[in-house]
Design a protein around this motif. Structure first.
Motif, PDB file in Angstrom:
ATOM      1  N   LEU A  67       7.231  41.064 137.720  1.00 57.34           N
ATOM      2  CA  LEU A  67       7.792  39.731 137.562  1.00 57.34           C
ATOM      3  C   LEU A  67       9.298  39.796 137.778  1.00 57.34           C
ATOM      4  O   LEU A  67       9.961  40.720 137.306  1.00 57.34           O
ATOM      5  CB  LEU A  67       7.534  39.178 136.156  1.00 57.34           C
ATOM      6  CG  LEU A  67       6.120  39.251 135.587  1.00 57.34           C
ATOM      7  CD1 LEU A  67       6.087  38.651 134.178  1.00 57.34           C
ATOM      8  CD2 LEU A  67       5.131  38.563 136.499  1.00 57.34           C
ATOM      9  N   SER A  68       9.844  38.802 138.479  1.00 56.50           N
ATOM     10  CA  SER A  68      11.294  38.657 138.617  1.00 56.50           C
ATOM     11  C   SER A  68      11.587  37.169 138.564  1.00 56.50           C
ATOM     12  O   SER A  68      11.556  36.476 139.582  1.00 56.50           O
ATOM     13  CB  SER A  68      11.800  39.270 139.924  1.00 56.50           C
ATOM     14  OG  SER A  68      13.213  39.137 140.022  1.00 56.50           O
ATOM     15  N   VAL A  96       5.049  44.467 134.643  1.00 60.70           N
ATOM     16  CA  VAL A  96       6.423  44.952 134.529  1.00 60.70           C
ATOM     17  C   VAL A  96       7.362  43.768 134.753  1.00 60.70           C
ATOM     18  O   VAL A  96       7.393  43.192 135.844  1.00 60.70           O
ATOM     19  CB  VAL A  96       6.721  46.048 135.574  1.00 60.70           C
ATOM     20  CG1 VAL A  96       8.129  46.606 135.374  1.00 60.70           C
ATOM     21  CG2 VAL A  96       5.681  47.160 135.497  1.00 60.70           C
ATOM     22  N   ASP A  97       8.110  43.413 133.721  1.00 60.56           N
ATOM     23  CA  ASP A  97       8.999  42.266 133.810  1.00 60.56           C
ATOM     24  C   ASP A  97      10.418  42.727 134.101  1.00 60.56           C
ATOM     25  O   ASP A  97      11.083  43.307 133.247  1.00 60.56           O
ATOM     26  CB  ASP A  97       8.957  41.465 132.507  1.00 60.56           C
ATOM     27  CG  ASP A  97       9.785  40.197 132.598  1.00 60.56           C
ATOM     28  OD1 ASP A  97      10.099  39.773 133.734  1.00 60.56           O
ATOM     29  OD2 ASP A  97      10.120  39.633 131.547  1.00 60.56           O
ATOM     30  N   THR A  98      10.888  42.453 135.319  1.00 63.74           N
ATOM     31  CA  THR A  98      12.258  42.812 135.693  1.00 63.74           C
ATOM     32  C   THR A  98      13.244  41.680 135.410  1.00 63.74           C
ATOM     33  O   THR A  98      14.429  41.804 135.711  1.00 63.74           O
ATOM     34  CB  THR A  98      12.354  43.202 137.178  1.00 63.74           C
ATOM     35  OG1 THR A  98      12.161  42.036 137.997  1.00 63.74           O
ATOM     36  CG2 THR A  98      11.318  44.256 137.538  1.00 63.74           C
ATOM     37  N   SER A  99      12.749  40.570 134.853  1.00 63.47           N
ATOM     38  CA  SER A  99      13.614  39.452 134.475  1.00 63.47           C
ATOM     39  C   SER A  99      14.454  39.836 133.262  1.00 63.47           C
ATOM     40  O   SER A  99      14.175  40.819 132.576  1.00 63.47           O
ATOM     41  CB  SER A  99      12.764  38.230 134.114  1.00 63.47           C
ATOM     42  OG  SER A  99      11.632  38.086 134.940  1.00 63.47           O
ATOM     43  N   THR A 100      15.468  39.011 132.979  1.00 65.13           N
ATOM     44  CA  THR A 100      16.179  39.107 131.709  1.00 65.13           C
ATOM     45  C   THR A 100      15.621  38.018 130.804  1.00 65.13           C
ATOM     46  O   THR A 100      15.689  36.833 131.146  1.00 65.13           O
ATOM     47  CB  THR A 100      17.686  38.929 131.894  1.00 65.13           C
ATOM     48  OG1 THR A 100      18.162  39.931 132.802  1.00 65.13           O
ATOM     49  CG2 THR A 100      18.420  39.066 130.570  1.00 65.13           C
ATOM     50  N   ALA A 101      15.052  38.411 129.666  1.00 67.53           N
ATOM     51  CA  ALA A 101      14.359  37.473 128.777  1.00 67.53           C
ATOM     52  C   ALA A 101      14.664  37.842 127.331  1.00 67.53           C
ATOM     53  O   ALA A 101      15.069  38.969 127.035  1.00 67.53           O
ATOM     54  CB  ALA A 101      12.856  37.522 129.034  1.00 67.53           C
ATOM     55  N   LYS A 116      -5.631  42.229 125.213  1.00 73.77           N
ATOM     56  CA  LYS A 116      -6.561  42.171 126.340  1.00 73.77           C
ATOM     57  C   LYS A 116      -6.640  43.501 127.084  1.00 73.77           C
ATOM     58  O   LYS A 116      -7.295  43.593 128.123  1.00 73.77           O
ATOM     59  CB  LYS A 116      -6.137  41.077 127.318  1.00 73.77           C
ATOM     60  CG  LYS A 116      -6.195  39.665 126.753  1.00 73.77           C
ATOM     61  CD  LYS A 116      -6.203  38.632 127.856  1.00 73.77           C
ATOM     62  CE  LYS A 116      -7.503  38.679 128.658  1.00 73.77           C
ATOM     63  NZ  LYS A 116      -7.655  37.520 129.561  1.00 73.77           N
ATOM     64  N   GLY A 117      -5.944  44.505 126.585  1.00 68.67           N
ATOM     65  CA  GLY A 117      -5.944  45.800 127.247  1.00 68.67           C
ATOM     66  C   GLY A 117      -4.967  45.903 128.392  1.00 68.67           C
ATOM     67  O   GLY A 117      -5.065  46.815 129.221  1.00 68.67           O
ATOM     68  N   VAL A 118      -4.002  44.965 128.457  1.00 72.82           N
ATOM     69  CA  VAL A 118      -2.987  44.958 129.509  1.00 72.82           C
ATOM     70  C   VAL A 118      -1.695  45.562 128.955  1.00 72.82           C
ATOM     71  O   VAL A 118      -1.208  45.139 127.909  1.00 72.82           O
ATOM     72  CB  VAL A 118      -2.721  43.533 130.016  1.00 72.82           C
ATOM     73  CG1 VAL A 118      -1.635  43.535 131.088  1.00 72.82           C
ATOM     74  CG2 VAL A 118      -4.000  42.903 130.550  1.00 72.82           C
ATOM     75  N   GLU A 119      -1.144  46.552 129.638  1.00 72.22           N
ATOM     76  CA  GLU A 119       0.119  47.162 129.229  1.00 72.22           C
ATOM     77  C   GLU A 119       1.290  46.376 129.813  1.00 72.22           C
ATOM     78  O   GLU A 119       1.200  45.828 130.908  1.00 72.22           O
ATOM     79  CB  GLU A 119       0.202  48.607 129.710  1.00 72.22           C
ATOM     80  CG  GLU A 119      -0.818  49.544 129.083  1.00 72.22           C
ATOM     81  CD  GLU A 119      -0.681  50.950 129.626  1.00 72.22           C
ATOM     82  OE1 GLU A 119      -0.061  51.785 128.951  1.00 72.22           O
ATOM     83  OE2 GLU A 119      -1.185  51.204 130.737  1.00 72.22           O
ATOM     84  N   MET A 120       2.387  46.355 129.074  1.00 73.47           N
ATOM     85  CA  MET A 120       3.587  45.668 129.561  1.00 73.47           C
ATOM     86  C   MET A 120       4.817  46.532 129.328  1.00 73.47           C
ATOM     87  O   MET A 120       4.929  47.194 128.298  1.00 73.47           O
ATOM     88  CB  MET A 120       3.763  44.320 128.859  1.00 73.47           C
ATOM     89  CG  MET A 120       4.988  43.529 129.332  1.00 73.47           C
ATOM     90  SD  MET A 120       5.116  41.902 128.538  1.00 73.47           S
ATOM     91  CE  MET A 120       6.675  41.323 129.222  1.00 73.47           C
ATOM     92  N   ALA A 121       5.714  46.497 130.299  1.00 80.05           N
ATOM     93  CA  ALA A 121       7.030  47.119 130.169  1.00 80.05           C
ATOM     94  C   ALA A 121       8.086  46.090 130.537  1.00 80.05           C
ATOM     95  O   ALA A 121       7.868  45.249 131.412  1.00 80.05           O
ATOM     96  CB  ALA A 121       7.148  48.334 131.093  1.00 80.05           C
ATOM     97  N   ASP A 122       9.213  46.112 129.855  1.00 81.48           N
ATOM     98  CA  ASP A 122      10.355  45.313 130.283  1.00 81.48           C
ATOM     99  C   ASP A 122      11.291  46.225 131.060  1.00 81.48           C
ATOM    100  O   ASP A 122      11.586  47.341 130.635  1.00 81.48           O
ATOM    101  CB  ASP A 122      11.055  44.624 129.112  1.00 81.48           C
ATOM    102  CG  ASP A 122      11.465  45.571 127.991  1.00 81.48           C
ATOM    103  OD1 ASP A 122      10.574  46.240 127.441  1.00 81.48           O
ATOM    104  OD2 ASP A 122      12.661  45.623 127.655  1.00 81.48           O
ATOM    105  N   ALA A 123      11.736  45.744 132.219  1.00 79.59           N
ATOM    106  CA  ALA A 123      12.574  46.557 133.099  1.00 79.59           C
ATOM    107  C   ALA A 123      13.634  45.686 133.759  1.00 79.59           C
ATOM    108  O   ALA A 123      13.706  45.577 134.992  1.00 79.59           O
ATOM    109  CB  ALA A 123      11.713  47.250 134.153  1.00 79.59           C
ATOM    110  N   PRO A 124      14.487  45.030 132.959  1.00 75.38           N
ATOM    111  CA  PRO A 124      15.517  44.163 133.548  1.00 75.38           C
ATOM    112  C   PRO A 124      16.501  44.965 134.392  1.00 75.38           C
ATOM    113  O   PRO A 124      16.754  46.139 134.126  1.00 75.38           O
ATOM    114  CB  PRO A 124      16.199  43.552 132.324  1.00 75.38           C
ATOM    115  CG  PRO A 124      15.931  44.504 131.208  1.00 75.38           C
ATOM    116  CD  PRO A 124      14.574  45.074 131.488  1.00 75.38           C
TER     117      PRO A 124
END
Length: 294
Positions: A67-68, A96-101, A116-124
């Motif tokens: 995501l961006s 993988v969220d590359t946004s700034t949030a 739901k078994g979905v992994e998430m990373a933040d990577a701004p």
């Protein structure tokens, strides 16, 4: 990370288009992209990406999704809104969220996706639009060590510096503070420019001389010398409206921590003055133009 059938990329704005293009061209993988604007979709199609019909389409066909997006509201809508990743995601996917949030939002969405078994990373991402084009961004990552190890090769396609900052949300913390320090420095530069010129010193000489002393900084050499000195604040770069959004996240974090942040509050005020003067879409160092306004 096992190779997914397609890589999903949602958000092809100021930074996202270049990030996506670098990943696509350097990895040689199949990419499926989605954005609300036709222009970047057409350009990415010309580079070999497939255009998806919707966020749900990305969720149905991609195991790794980047995501961006402009900020928290857009991230929340894409992940948790109707037709979003929470609704259509499945176990084994990685977001993988590359946004700034906002930090709290990032951690909340990660927890909901995990159910739901979905992994998430933040990577701004940090650095300039040109760095996104050149693939020399700095990326601050919030992820557990095993997920970071799987994602790092992908992030290296677009960044010269990739740093694991801690667990989920920690990438956002570091990115928000990075921008807070930058904004405060640009405010200081705008004050120095107004005071120096007002006292009869040439603006180019002023900043050149500051760069040779202890006032030297990335902000001085880039935002100061390349934008403020030539009075060049294009649209399509990092606008005042986006900078205001990011400094609000810093102030939200300060309130949550119970820590005063008067420098960030001043930066917010100066950018509000620039916005109210009609510069919401211009590159945010445009606040130098209103340094003499209350």
């Amino acid at each position: 990370m096992s190779e997914p059938a397609a890589i999903g990329f949602i958000g092809l704005g100021v930074m996202g288009e270049s990030i996506c293009r670098n990943m696509l061209l350097k990895s040689g993988r199949r990419f499926r992209v989605f954005d609300l604007a036709e222009g970047p979709l057409a350009r990415m199609r010309a580079d070999g990406a497939e255009v998806a019909a919707s966020v749900a389409d990305i969720a149905a066909t991609c195991d790794l999704i980047f995501l961006s997006l402009p900020g928290g509201p857009q991230v929340e809508a894409v992940v948790a809104g109707p037709g979003g990743l929470l609704e259509h995601g499945r176990a084994g996917q990685v977001v993988v969220d590359t946004s700034t949030a906002p930090v709290g939002l990032t951690r909340d969405l990660a927890a909901r996706l995990a159910e739901k078994g979905v992994e998430m990373a933040d990577a701004p991402v940090a650095r300039t639009r040109q760095a996104a084009i050149d693939g020399t961004l700095s990326i601050m990552v919030g992820a557990e060590p095993d997920l970071f190890a799987r994602l790092e090769p992908w992030l290296r396609h677009v960044a010269s510096d990739v740093t694991r900052c801690g667990g989920i949300g920690c990438g956002q913390v570091v990115k928000i503070l990075n921008n807070m320090v930058l904004f405060e420095t640009v405010v200081a530069l705008s004050e120095a420019l107004a005071l120096g010129e007002g006292a009869g010193v040439d603006r180019e000489l002023l900043f050149d001389t500051l760069s040779k002393g202890s006032a030297d900084s990335f902000a001085l050499r880039n935002h100061g010398m390349k934008a403020m000195i030539p009075d060049n604040f294009p649209t399509g770069a990092f606008p005042t409206a986006y900078a205001l959004k990011d400094v609000s996240y810093a102030l939200d974090l300060a309130r949550e921590m119970g820590i005063a942040a008067p420098g960030a509050a001043l930066a917010e005020t100066r950018m509000q003055v620039a916005r109210d003067a009609g510069f919401a879409e211009e590159y945010f160092p445009v606040l130098a133009r209103v340094a003499d306004r209350a």
